[in-house]
Design a protein around this motif. Structure first.
Motif, PDB file in Angstrom:
ATOM      1  N   GLY A 206      42.745  23.660  46.033  1.00  0.00           N
ATOM      2  CA  GLY A 206      43.312  25.010  45.985  1.00  0.00           C
ATOM      3  C   GLY A 206      44.726  25.072  45.444  1.00  0.00           C
ATOM      4  N   GLY A 207      45.551  24.121  45.847  1.00  0.00           N
ATOM      5  CA  GLY A 207      46.958  24.139  45.476  1.00  0.00           C
ATOM      6  C   GLY A 207      47.216  23.942  43.984  1.00  0.00           C
ATOM      7  N   GLU A 208      46.193  23.529  43.228  1.00  0.00           N
ATOM      8  CA  GLU A 208      46.411  23.264  41.790  1.00  0.00           C
ATOM      9  C   GLU A 208      45.753  24.299  40.886  1.00  0.00           C
ATOM     10  OE1 GLU A 208      45.242  19.172  40.950  1.00  0.00           O
ATOM     11  OE2 GLU A 208      46.245  18.487  42.769  1.00  0.00           O
ATOM     12  N   ILE A 209      45.062  25.261  41.470  1.00  0.00           N
ATOM     13  CA  ILE A 209      44.266  26.181  40.653  1.00  0.00           C
ATOM     14  C   ILE A 209      45.123  27.133  39.813  1.00  0.00           C
ATOM     15  CG2 ILE A 209      42.540  28.026  40.699  1.00  0.00           C
ATOM     16  CD1 ILE A 209      41.405  26.776  43.237  1.00  0.00           C
ATOM     17  N   TYR A 210      46.104  27.752  40.446  1.00  0.00           N
ATOM     18  CA  TYR A 210      46.872  28.766  39.722  1.00  0.00           C
ATOM     19  C   TYR A 210      47.519  28.197  38.460  1.00  0.00           C
ATOM     20  CZ  TYR A 210      50.443  31.926  38.214  1.00  0.00           C
ATOM     21  OH  TYR A 210      51.215  32.723  37.416  1.00  0.00           O
ATOM     22  N   HIS A 228      42.302  35.354  49.982  1.00  0.00           N
ATOM     23  CA  HIS A 228      42.867  34.063  49.582  1.00  0.00           C
ATOM     24  C   HIS A 228      43.226  34.010  48.102  1.00  0.00           C
ATOM     25  CE1 HIS A 228      42.931  32.400  53.372  1.00  0.00           C
ATOM     26  NE2 HIS A 228      42.289  31.267  53.189  1.00  0.00           N
ATOM     27  N   ASP A 229      42.429  34.681  47.289  1.00  0.00           N
ATOM     28  CA  ASP A 229      42.707  34.664  45.845  1.00  0.00           C
ATOM     29  C   ASP A 229      44.012  35.399  45.545  1.00  0.00           C
ATOM     30  OD1 ASP A 229      40.244  33.511  45.999  1.00  0.00           O
ATOM     31  OD2 ASP A 229      39.282  34.768  44.493  1.00  0.00           O
ATOM     32  N   GLU A 230      44.274  36.445  46.320  1.00  0.00           N
ATOM     33  CA  GLU A 230      45.537  37.176  46.196  1.00  0.00           C
ATOM     34  C   GLU A 230      46.707  36.248  46.537  1.00  0.00           C
ATOM     35  OE1 GLU A 230      46.414  39.858  49.393  1.00  0.00           O
ATOM     36  OE2 GLU A 230      47.338  41.330  48.056  1.00  0.00           O
ATOM     37  N   ARG A 231      46.545  35.457  47.595  1.00  0.00           N
ATOM     38  CA  ARG A 231      47.597  34.520  48.017  1.00  0.00           C
ATOM     39  C   ARG A 231      47.936  33.511  46.931  1.00  0.00           C
ATOM     40  NH1 ARG A 231      50.360  34.250  53.056  1.00  0.00           N
ATOM     41  NH2 ARG A 231      49.614  36.089  54.152  1.00  0.00           N
ATOM     42  N   LEU A 232      46.916  33.068  46.204  1.00  0.00           N
ATOM     43  CA  LEU A 232      47.165  32.084  45.137  1.00  0.00           C
ATOM     44  C   LEU A 232      47.745  32.750  43.888  1.00  0.00           C
ATOM     45  CD1 LEU A 232      44.252  29.457  45.028  1.00  0.00           C
ATOM     46  CD2 LEU A 232      46.432  29.334  46.219  1.00  0.00           C
ATOM     47  N   GLY A 233      47.731  34.092  43.859  1.00  0.00           N
ATOM     48  CA  GLY A 233      48.291  34.806  42.706  1.00  0.00           C
ATOM     49  C   GLY A 233      47.410  34.735  41.475  1.00  0.00           C
ATOM     50  N   LEU A 234      46.113  34.543  41.677  1.00  0.00           N
ATOM     51  CA  LEU A 234      45.214  34.344  40.529  1.00  0.00           C
ATOM     52  C   LEU A 234      45.166  35.571  39.618  1.00  0.00           C
ATOM     53  CD1 LEU A 234      42.352  32.406  42.368  1.00  0.00           C
ATOM     54  CD2 LEU A 234      44.196  31.481  40.954  1.00  0.00           C
ATOM     55  N   ARG A 298      44.376  46.059  47.309  1.00  0.00           N
ATOM     56  CA  ARG A 298      45.689  45.751  46.719  1.00  0.00           C
ATOM     57  C   ARG A 298      45.518  45.170  45.320  1.00  0.00           C
ATOM     58  NH1 ARG A 298      46.806  43.949  52.082  1.00  0.00           N
ATOM     59  NH2 ARG A 298      46.305  41.783  51.556  1.00  0.00           N
ATOM     60  N   LEU A 299      44.526  44.291  45.157  1.00  0.00           N
ATOM     61  CA  LEU A 299      44.306  43.683  43.836  1.00  0.00           C
ATOM     62  C   LEU A 299      43.998  44.763  42.800  1.00  0.00           C
ATOM     63  CD1 LEU A 299      42.227  40.519  44.846  1.00  0.00           C
ATOM     64  CD2 LEU A 299      44.520  40.529  43.850  1.00  0.00           C
ATOM     65  N   GLN A 301      44.554  48.227  43.122  1.00  0.00           N
ATOM     66  CA  GLN A 301      45.541  49.299  42.998  1.00  0.00           C
ATOM     67  C   GLN A 301      46.923  48.807  42.583  1.00  0.00           C
ATOM     68  OE1 GLN A 301      45.044  51.081  46.843  1.00  0.00           O
ATOM     69  NE2 GLN A 301      42.968  51.763  46.322  1.00  0.00           N
ATOM     70  N   GLU A 302      47.358  47.675  43.090  1.00  0.00           N
ATOM     71  CA  GLU A 302      48.724  47.215  42.784  1.00  0.00           C
ATOM     72  C   GLU A 302      48.762  46.234  41.620  1.00  0.00           C
ATOM     73  OE1 GLU A 302      50.501  45.731  46.417  1.00  0.00           O
ATOM     74  OE2 GLU A 302      49.641  47.419  47.530  1.00  0.00           O
ATOM     75  N   HIS A 303      47.659  45.550  41.363  1.00  0.00           N
ATOM     76  CA  HIS A 303      47.698  44.519  40.321  1.00  0.00           C
ATOM     77  C   HIS A 303      46.718  44.790  39.183  1.00  0.00           C
ATOM     78  CE1 HIS A 303      50.343  42.380  42.994  1.00  0.00           C
ATOM     79  NE2 HIS A 303      49.423  42.366  43.938  1.00  0.00           N
ATOM     80  N   ASN A 304      46.132  45.994  39.196  1.00  0.00           N
ATOM     81  CA  ASN A 304      45.238  46.436  38.113  1.00  0.00           C
ATOM     82  C   ASN A 304      44.128  45.450  37.767  1.00  0.00           C
ATOM     83  OD1 ASN A 304      46.745  48.840  37.735  1.00  0.00           O
ATOM     84  ND2 ASN A 304      48.294  47.611  36.662  1.00  0.00           N
ATOM     85  N   VAL A 305      43.618  44.802  38.774  1.00  0.00           N
ATOM     86  CA  VAL A 305      42.519  43.871  38.544  1.00  0.00           C
ATOM     87  C   VAL A 305      41.233  44.673  38.341  1.00  0.00           C
ATOM     88  CG1 VAL A 305      41.076  42.151  39.724  1.00  0.00           C
ATOM     89  CG2 VAL A 305      43.569  41.985  39.835  1.00  0.00           C
ATOM     90  N   GLU A 306      40.434  44.254  37.362  1.00  0.00           N
ATOM     91  CA  GLU A 306      39.157  44.928  37.138  1.00  0.00           C
ATOM     92  C   GLU A 306      38.066  44.168  37.904  1.00  0.00           C
ATOM     93  OE1 GLU A 306      36.570  46.524  33.378  1.00  0.00           O
ATOM     94  OE2 GLU A 306      38.699  46.115  33.030  1.00  0.00           O
TER      95      GLU A 306
END
Ligand code: CA
Length: 368
Positions: A206-210, A228-234, A298-299, A301-306
């Motif tokens: 996990g720590g190397e994905i981003y 969790h994906d939000e936490r990694l900033g993906l 949040r992903l 609305q705030e990060h415009n993820v589709e």
């Protein structure tokens, strides 16, 4: 004076009664054995990034629960991935006895135990409820222990993410051909299925994905789910977020204990480990169920993820590849085949029951 005398008589009577109970063997046998009071100081390593919510947090809670339940007799110091050994070396560290305990996911060690993948996740396989039923009540844990024993390990289910998300992509997946040539972080059997579709699976902790996604070392990745994906900033490295997690419908996280260390424990401490792991199992699943939707909002609305569903044809193709992969892997490894047959038989019964329980209920609820 009289009252005092009567009271002392009552006390004497109680003391006599209590001592009689003791003599008659009312105390559970062995509870006063001095040997069992010996304190243990163990080390535990995990595959998770330091301070990572739910995963590492759940492991820390487990260690604390064990300490509380054992009245400080079993003390486990927890190290996150990379703090003592690299994340994916957790298996070796526990197997060789460098540390006594580890936490991760069975499919990370698929290279050593191909059958371990059944105890994590099977593409288009059972969800968390089905996995728990198989493991705790369908003979799964017995098989799990048997498969890990030659590696000097005692495994316990300890955590489940529920149905995951399908992953992050920088291009739209409109047909199965769109997966061709993609390099994606996707472990276990899901990775093998992805390879059948013409992609290249990569295993990264996990720590190397981003960083890998951000630097285009990989084109796509899956990790867990919105929280969790939000936490990694993906979302900063890819814009299309696909569902459902066809490859991980209810992945089990596992506790592995060095067998020699485990066998050296008195029975009550063994039971405490088993009980604390089961408690962490339900705690982690509940955390994911409770936190994923807010993170998904949040992903979006705030990060415009589709957020996009995989097309049905892609799911059908990957499902067909899954059957091929399971058949091919069964040819290569007798233990894999045996666990597959056991898993498959349980799933078929579980599906048949689900048809008129969970699935029928979901259908009924949708009728408004
Ligand atoms: Ca995953």
């Amino acid at each position: 004076m009289r009252i005092k005398t009567m009271l002392s008589l009552v006390f004497v009577a109680i003391a006599v009664l209590l001592s009689a109970c003791g003599q008659q063997g009312q105390q559970p046998s062995g509870s006063l054995d001095v040997k069992t009071q010996k304190p243990y100081f163990w080390k535990m390593v995990t595959t998770w990034p330091p301070n990572f919510p739910i995963f590492q947090e759940g492991v820390e809670r487990f260690a604390k629960d064990v300490q509380t339940m054992s009245n400080n007799r079993l003390n486990i110091k927890v190290y996150a991935g990379g703090e003592l050994v690299p994340p994916l070396q957790t298996f070796e560290a526990v197997s060789q006895g460098t540390v006594e305990v580890g936490h991760g996911a069975g499919y990370y060690w698929a290279g050593k135990i191909p059958a371990a993948q059944f105890f994590t996740a099977v593409p288009f396989g059972m969800n968390a409820q089905g996995m728990n039923a198989w493991l705790y009540a369908g003979g799964g844990i017995e098989l799990y222990k048997e498969v890990y024993a030659p590696h000097n390990l005692v495994p316990f289910p300890m955590g489940n993410t529920g149905v995951q998300m399908g992953g992050w992509f920088n291009k739209k997946i409109e047909s199965v051909d769109d997966l061709k040539g993609l390099k994606m972080r996707i472990p276990g059997l899901g990775g093998k299925v992805f390879a059948k579709a013409g992609g290249t699976p990569v295993l990264l902790p996990g720590g190397e994905i981003y960083t890998a996604l951000d630097r285009n070392t990989i084109d796509a990745t899956e990790w867990v789910g919105p929280y969790h994906d939000e936490r990694l900033g993906l979302y900063r490295a890819a814009k299309y977020y696909y569902y459902p997690g066809w490859h991980e419908p209810g992945p089990v996280l596992e506790l592995i204990v060095n067998k020699k260390a485990y066998d050296s424990l008195p029975d009550d401490l063994k039971k405490i480990i088993e009980t604390a792991a089961a408690s962490a199992n339900i705690w982690m699943l509940s955390q994911f169920e409770a936190n994923n939707l807010a993170a998904l909002k949040r992903l979006k609305q705030e990060h415009n993820v589709e957020v996009i569903a995989f097309p049905d044809d892609v799911m059908k193709a990957l499902h067909a590849y899954t059957k091929e992969v399971l058949a091919e892997e069964s040819e290569k490894d007798a233990t894999f085949k045996r666990v597959y047959e056991n898993y498959q038989a349980f799933m078929e019964d579980n599906d048949a029951w689900n048809e008129l329980s969970e699935a029928a209920y979901q259908k009924a609820r949708a009728l408004k």
